[in-house]
Motif scaffolding. Structure first.
Motif, PDB file in Angstrom:
ATOM      1  N   UNK A  96      -2.878  20.606  -9.671  1.00 18.29           N
ATOM      2  CA  UNK A  96      -1.728  19.833  -9.212  1.00 18.29           C
ATOM      3  C   UNK A  96      -1.976  18.381  -9.581  1.00 18.29           C
ATOM      4  N   UNK A  97      -1.129  17.836 -10.438  1.00 15.92           N
ATOM      5  CA  UNK A  97      -1.262  16.447 -10.868  1.00 15.92           C
ATOM      6  C   UNK A  97      -0.262  15.591 -10.116  1.00 15.92           C
ATOM      7  N   UNK A  98      -0.761  14.620  -9.378  1.00 13.79           N
ATOM      8  CA  UNK A  98       0.072  13.770  -8.538  1.00 13.79           C
ATOM      9  C   UNK A  98       0.189  12.375  -9.140  1.00 13.79           C
ATOM     10  N   UNK A  99       1.272  11.670  -8.868  1.00 15.54           N
ATOM     11  CA  UNK A  99       1.433  10.304  -9.382  1.00 15.54           C
ATOM     12  C   UNK A  99       0.586   9.317  -8.595  1.00 15.54           C
ATOM     13  N   UNK A 100       0.302   8.182  -9.207  1.00 20.71           N
ATOM     14  CA  UNK A 100      -0.369   7.101  -8.496  1.00 20.71           C
ATOM     15  C   UNK A 100       0.656   6.375  -7.633  1.00 20.71           C
ATOM     16  N   UNK A 101       0.261   6.064  -6.410  1.00 19.86           N
ATOM     17  CA  UNK A 101       1.204   5.456  -5.468  1.00 19.86           C
ATOM     18  C   UNK A 101       0.816   4.017  -5.168  1.00 19.86           C
ATOM     19  N   UNK A 102       1.813   3.171  -5.115  1.00 22.55           N
ATOM     20  CA  UNK A 102       1.622   1.788  -4.694  1.00 22.55           C
ATOM     21  C   UNK A 102       2.566   1.526  -3.525  1.00 22.55           C
ATOM     22  N   UNK A 103       2.131   1.930  -2.333  1.00 21.06           N
ATOM     23  CA  UNK A 103       2.970   1.826  -1.142  1.00 21.06           C
ATOM     24  C   UNK A 103       2.528   0.631  -0.307  1.00 21.06           C
ATOM     25  N   UNK A 104       3.373  -0.389  -0.255  1.00 23.58           N
ATOM     26  CA  UNK A 104       3.026  -1.591   0.495  1.00 23.58           C
ATOM     27  C   UNK A 104       3.382  -1.473   1.969  1.00 23.58           C
ATOM     28  N   UNK A 105       4.428  -0.733   2.282  1.00 23.09           N
ATOM     29  CA  UNK A 105       4.897  -0.601   3.659  1.00 23.09           C
ATOM     30  C   UNK A 105       5.438   0.799   3.879  1.00 23.09           C
ATOM     31  N   UNK A 106       5.142   1.374   5.040  1.00 24.55           N
ATOM     32  CA  UNK A 106       5.606   2.728   5.341  1.00 24.55           C
ATOM     33  C   UNK A 106       6.487   2.728   6.581  1.00 24.55           C
ATOM     34  N   UNK A 107       7.452   3.615   6.579  1.00 26.61           N
ATOM     35  CA  UNK A 107       8.301   3.821   7.749  1.00 26.61           C
ATOM     36  C   UNK A 107       7.585   4.771   8.699  1.00 26.61           C
ATOM     37  N   UNK A 108       7.322   4.308   9.906  1.00 24.57           N
ATOM     38  CA  UNK A 108       6.688   5.154  10.907  1.00 24.57           C
ATOM     39  C   UNK A 108       7.785   5.907  11.664  1.00 24.57           C
ATOM     40  N   UNK A 109       7.830   7.214  11.472  1.00 24.50           N
ATOM     41  CA  UNK A 109       8.875   8.016  12.113  1.00 24.50           C
ATOM     42  C   UNK A 109       8.303   8.852  13.239  1.00 24.50           C
TER      43      UNK A 109
END
Length: 259
Positions: free
Chosen positions: A23-36
């Motif tokens: 399984x090849x996944x993309x590189x992520x650049x997540x600066x902020x996440x929504x906390x649900x």
């Protein structure tokens, strides 16, 4: 002889296509996440079959699978179980009708159930039953509302079901194979317009090399949303035009993060 046999089995397994695939996944650049937040309202009759400790462990497992799926798909969101409440026995025959189950719950509680928190962020409300097979005419292991942030789920459902149902509540759809099953003349444009708000044309799930993304109905599903940057066994697991649920859920999250 025993050692040789074990080595032979290991050799067979190592040459298995399922194990050699990746399984090849993309590189992520997540600066902020929504906390649900996810709130769980559990029919008390589940305690006839399961202990409170088991129920809590099952919820933790659902949430862990959801967060793995979101992380794998580069979606700026995290789930947390912030409320677990047992309510008097709810009629499980209404498992497949979320709107009725929601009304029964609110009637039993004698109060409204919040769908947003103090920050205006969504709260997803799970109505939990013991066994989905006990429901009258139920064919599936979970159901999502078409108008609220409520869904039903049973304790004998696989870990993937919670995120699948929340995916629906966030705008994600099934794969095209599933949508066409049992429909003689399926019209995708008509399908998009039949929901409110209208579905996005890139919100389909996907099947790649025999495995499905989380919104598919394949027996073998992966903890990912459809995404043209994800690959299984060198096969693309999405399409930028028709099947990019990672984009759908990212857009869902960003509409709250900008507030």
């Amino acid at each position: 002889m025993k050692a040789i046999f074990i080595l032979f089995i290991i050799a067979l397994l190592s040459n298995s296509p399922a194990l050699s695939a990746t399984l090849k996944l993309p590189e992520c650049l997540l600066e902020q996440s929504l906390e649900t937040e996810v709130h769980f309202y559990i029919s008390e009759d589940v305690l006839n079959e399961y202990s409170p400790e088991f129920v809590k462990a099952k919820i933790d497992s659902w949430i862990a699978y959801a967060n793995t799926t979101l992380k794998n798909s580069c979606i700026p969101t995290r789930r947390s179980a912030t409320h677990i409440e047992y309510v008097s026995e709810l009629d499980s025959s209404w498992f497949q009708d979320v709107d009725v189950a929601e009304r029964l719950l609110k009637n039993e509680l004698g109060r409204q159930v919040p769908e947003t928190n103090a920050n205006g962020h969504p709260i997803f409300n799970a109505i939990v039953f013991s066994n989905w097979l006990n429901s009258y005419k139920s064919q599936y292991c979970g159901y999502a509302s078409s108008s609220t942030f409520f869904f039903t789920i049973a304790l004998n459902c696989p870990d993937s079901v919670l995120e699948h149902e929340i995916g629906h509540l966030s705008g994600a759809s099934h794969d095209i194979k599933t949508l066409k099953e049992g429909v003689e003349a399926f019209d995708l444009e008509e399908y998009w317009m039949s929901s409110y708000p209208p579905g996005k044309p890139y919100s389909l799930g996907y099947v790649c090399a025999g495995r499905g993304t989380i919104m598919s109905y394949e027996d073998d599903r992966m903890p990912v949303y459809s995404n043209p940057n994800i690959y299984w066994d060198s096969k693309i697991c999405g399409d930028a035009v028709t099947a990019d649920n990672s984009r759908v859920l990212t857009e869902f999250a960003k509409q709250y993060l900008v507030r």
